[in-house]
Design a protein around this motif. Structure first.
Motif, short mmCIF file in Angstrom:
data_model
loop_
_atom_site.label_atom_id
_atom_site.label_comp_id
_atom_site.label_asym_id
_atom_site.label_seq_id
_atom_site.Cartn_x
_atom_site.Cartn_y
_atom_site.Cartn_z
N PRO A 108 28.54 29.89 30.71
CA PRO A 108 29.33 30.91 31.43
C PRO A 108 30.81 30.83 31.10
O PRO A 108 31.30 29.84 30.54
CB PRO A 108 29.08 30.55 32.90
CG PRO A 108 28.89 29.07 32.87
CD PRO A 108 28.15 28.77 31.59
N SER A 109 31.53 31.87 31.46
CA SER A 109 32.99 31.85 31.36
C SER A 109 33.57 31.25 32.63
O SER A 109 32.88 31.10 33.65
CB SER A 109 33.53 33.27 31.18
OG SER A 109 33.30 34.03 32.36
N LEU A 110 34.86 30.92 32.58
CA LEU A 110 35.53 30.43 33.79
C LEU A 110 35.52 31.50 34.87
O LEU A 110 35.43 31.18 36.06
CB LEU A 110 36.96 30.01 33.46
CG LEU A 110 37.82 29.53 34.63
CD1 LEU A 110 37.16 28.37 35.38
CD2 LEU A 110 39.22 29.14 34.15
N ARG A 111 35.59 32.76 34.49
CA ARG A 111 35.54 33.85 35.47
C ARG A 111 34.24 33.77 36.27
O ARG A 111 34.24 33.91 37.50
CB ARG A 111 35.64 35.19 34.77
CG ARG A 111 35.47 36.41 35.68
CD ARG A 111 36.61 36.54 36.66
NE ARG A 111 37.84 36.90 35.98
CZ ARG A 111 39.05 36.73 36.50
NH1 ARG A 111 39.19 36.18 37.70
NH2 ARG A 111 40.13 37.08 35.84
N ARG A 112 33.13 33.54 35.59
CA ARG A 112 31.84 33.43 36.28
C ARG A 112 31.83 32.22 37.20
O ARG A 112 31.37 32.30 38.34
CB ARG A 112 30.73 33.36 35.25
CG ARG A 112 29.37 32.93 35.79
CD ARG A 112 28.91 33.77 36.97
NE ARG A 112 28.82 35.19 36.63
CZ ARG A 112 28.52 36.13 37.51
NH1 ARG A 112 28.33 35.81 38.79
NH2 ARG A 112 28.44 37.38 37.12
N ARG A 113 32.35 31.11 36.74
CA ARG A 113 32.36 29.91 37.58
C ARG A 113 33.27 30.09 38.80
O ARG A 113 32.96 29.60 39.89
CB ARG A 113 32.79 28.70 36.76
CG ARG A 113 31.76 28.26 35.72
CD ARG A 113 32.01 26.88 35.19
NE ARG A 113 32.04 25.88 36.26
CZ ARG A 113 32.23 24.58 36.05
NH1 ARG A 113 32.38 24.13 34.81
NH2 ARG A 113 32.27 23.73 37.04
N PRO B 211 40.81 33.65 32.49
CA PRO B 211 39.48 33.07 32.74
C PRO B 211 38.41 33.57 31.78
O PRO B 211 37.48 32.82 31.46
CB PRO B 211 39.19 33.49 34.18
CG PRO B 211 40.53 33.63 34.81
CD PRO B 211 41.42 34.18 33.73
N GLU B 212 38.52 34.81 31.30
CA GLU B 212 37.53 35.33 30.37
C GLU B 212 37.58 34.65 29.01
O GLU B 212 36.59 34.67 28.25
CB GLU B 212 37.73 36.84 30.18
CG GLU B 212 37.36 37.68 31.38
CD GLU B 212 38.41 37.68 32.48
OE1 GLU B 212 38.15 38.27 33.55
OE2 GLU B 212 39.51 37.09 32.28
N ASN B 213 38.71 34.04 28.67
CA ASN B 213 38.87 33.35 27.39
C ASN B 213 38.65 31.85 27.50
O ASN B 213 38.97 31.11 26.57
CB ASN B 213 40.25 33.64 26.80
CG ASN B 213 40.37 35.07 26.31
OD1 ASN B 213 39.36 35.74 26.07
ND2 ASN B 213 41.59 35.54 26.17
N VAL B 214 38.14 31.42 28.63
CA VAL B 214 37.77 30.01 28.82
C VAL B 214 36.27 29.97 29.04
O VAL B 214 35.76 30.52 30.01
CB VAL B 214 38.51 29.39 30.02
CG1 VAL B 214 38.09 27.93 30.19
CG2 VAL B 214 40.02 29.49 29.83
N LEU B 215 35.55 29.36 28.10
CA LEU B 215 34.09 29.35 28.13
C LEU B 215 33.58 27.94 28.34
O LEU B 215 34.30 26.95 28.16
CB LEU B 215 33.54 29.92 26.82
CG LEU B 215 34.08 31.28 26.38
CD1 LEU B 215 33.49 31.66 25.03
CD2 LEU B 215 33.78 32.35 27.42
N ASP C 201 39.27 32.98 21.84
CA ASP C 201 40.01 34.22 21.60
C ASP C 201 41.50 33.98 21.34
O ASP C 201 42.35 34.20 22.20
CB ASP C 201 39.83 35.20 22.77
CG ASP C 201 40.16 36.63 22.35
OD1 ASP C 201 40.73 36.81 21.26
OD2 ASP C 201 39.85 37.56 23.11
#
Length: 368
Positions: A172-177, A213-217, A228
């Motif tokens: 998941p991405s950090l956004r999801r977490r 957050p979308e660029n942290v996986l 990214d």
């Protein structure tokens, strides 16, 4: 005043002195485009309306057949409607797309492993400036060798398709977490790891400029990866900033430092530190630090005030007042994690991060 936006970057231009059909060059991105004056468009529509001929249909109208979701997805997984082919790889599915290109999951045949392939959009591949920017991203990744930064494996061009191959991250991405919820200790651990990865890039003169957050996986094993680097700024050995044009604002607005909104070219690593501060604040509180925002502990009762001091300094509007080095922030957070992990009797009154209780904070070193 008649204005028209550049179709490539959206910059507004005064086109009042030009006639429709005139080719001009965008002052921001340098891409040429054709002037289309509003009055000309209105006149053309009026002419077509006056001379329109109403025709009776030769057969009953039949609405177009709706394509299935699977068909639409399949049609959207190639850059121009045809089949995407990269030698040595089997393209499986599109993972995402953005302004510069699309990312696909693919199988590297020779090593039988999953990879991610980023492809430059076909319309942008016609312009040398965008090709250079795309190649700059792969070059930035190639210059970095860190366990928490996505690795690049290859790059090339096949039949006009520019691409580079990088590590595939399936978690998941950090956004999801963040959406699923994070404990304070998890927030601090993530931020410490992020700071170490960003500091590594800064030491190699690479400024990310689009940390969000979308660029942290995360891998399936939970390893954090910064992704990214499409807007990365590379500082040449003589101190010059390469490629980015002066007075162009690039990045994601909610996470951009004030100086980056004014002039993205002449920012340094402290702009990334501000972006990290926004992420840290958002992880701890679930809100953006907008306007006259409160310290995180006001929104999350029981939060250690020492974390307030770190976050608020990262979010200083003046770069000189922020921590000047991401490594120092990571060291301070690591010290907090060690202190918070000690038994209560040995903490000397330090606040417990996840218990919801707040006591007098113990004096600790602050990042500089």
């Amino acid at each position: 005043m008649a204005t028209q936006a550049c179709p490539a970057c959206g910059t507004l231009h005064d086109v009042g002195i030009y006639v429709s059909g005139k080719r001009i060059r965008c002052r921001a991105c340098g891409i040429p485009f054709t002037v289309q004056r509003a009055e000309s468009l209105v006149a053309a529509r009026a002419f077509r309306s006056r001379h329109a001929v109403i025709r009776q249909p030769s057969r009953p109208f039949q609405p177009p057949a709706r394509s299935s979701a699977r068909q639409r997805k399949a049609a959207d997984t190639t850059p121009s409607g045809g089949s995407l082919f990269v030698p040595g790889y089997q393209i499986k599915e599109m993972l995402g797309k953005g302004g510069m290109g699309r990312v696909y999951r693919a199988l590297q045949v020779s090593l039988d492993r999953w990879v991610a392939i980023k492809v430059l959009n076909e319309d942008l591949a016609k312009h040398h400036s965008f090709i250079r920017r795309f190649e700059k991203e792969s070059g930035a990744l190639a210059s970095l060798n860190h366990p928490n930064i996505i690795a690049i494996y290859d790059r090339g061009c096949h039949e006009g398709v520019y691409y580079f191959v990088m590590e595939y991250v399936g978690g998941p991405s950090l956004r999801r977490r963040m959406h699923d919820g994070l404990k304070v200790r998890e927030c601090v651990q993530i931020m410490s790891t992020l700071c170490k990865a960003v500091a590594h890039a800064h030491r190699r003169s690479v400024i990310h400029r689009d940390i969000k957050p979308e660029n942290v996986l995360f891998t399936e094993e939970g390893v954090l990866k910064v992704a990214d680097f499409g807007l990365a700024n590379i500082i040449a050995p003589d101190g010059r900033w390469e490629l980015t044009r002066t007075r162009v604002s690039m990045g994601t607005v909610n996470y951009m430092a004030p100086e980056q909104r004014r002039d993205a070219k002449h920012v340094d690593g402290r702009a990334d530190i501000y972006s990290l501060g926004v992420i840290f604040y958002e992880m701890l509180t679930g809100e953006f630090p907008v306007g006259r925002f409160q310290p995180p502990s006001r929104l999350r009762p029981g939060l250690d005030p020492r974390l307030d001091r770190i976050v608020m300094r990262m979010l200083e509007s003046q770069p000189s007042r922020r921590p000047q080095n991401a490594d120092l922030i990571a060291a301070t957070l690591d010290s907090w994690l060690q202190e918070a992990g000690k038994p209560e009797a040995n903490r000397q009154g330090a606040a417990s991060a996840d218990s919801g209780q707040s006591t007098s904070p113990r004096t600790s070193g602050r990042p500089r």
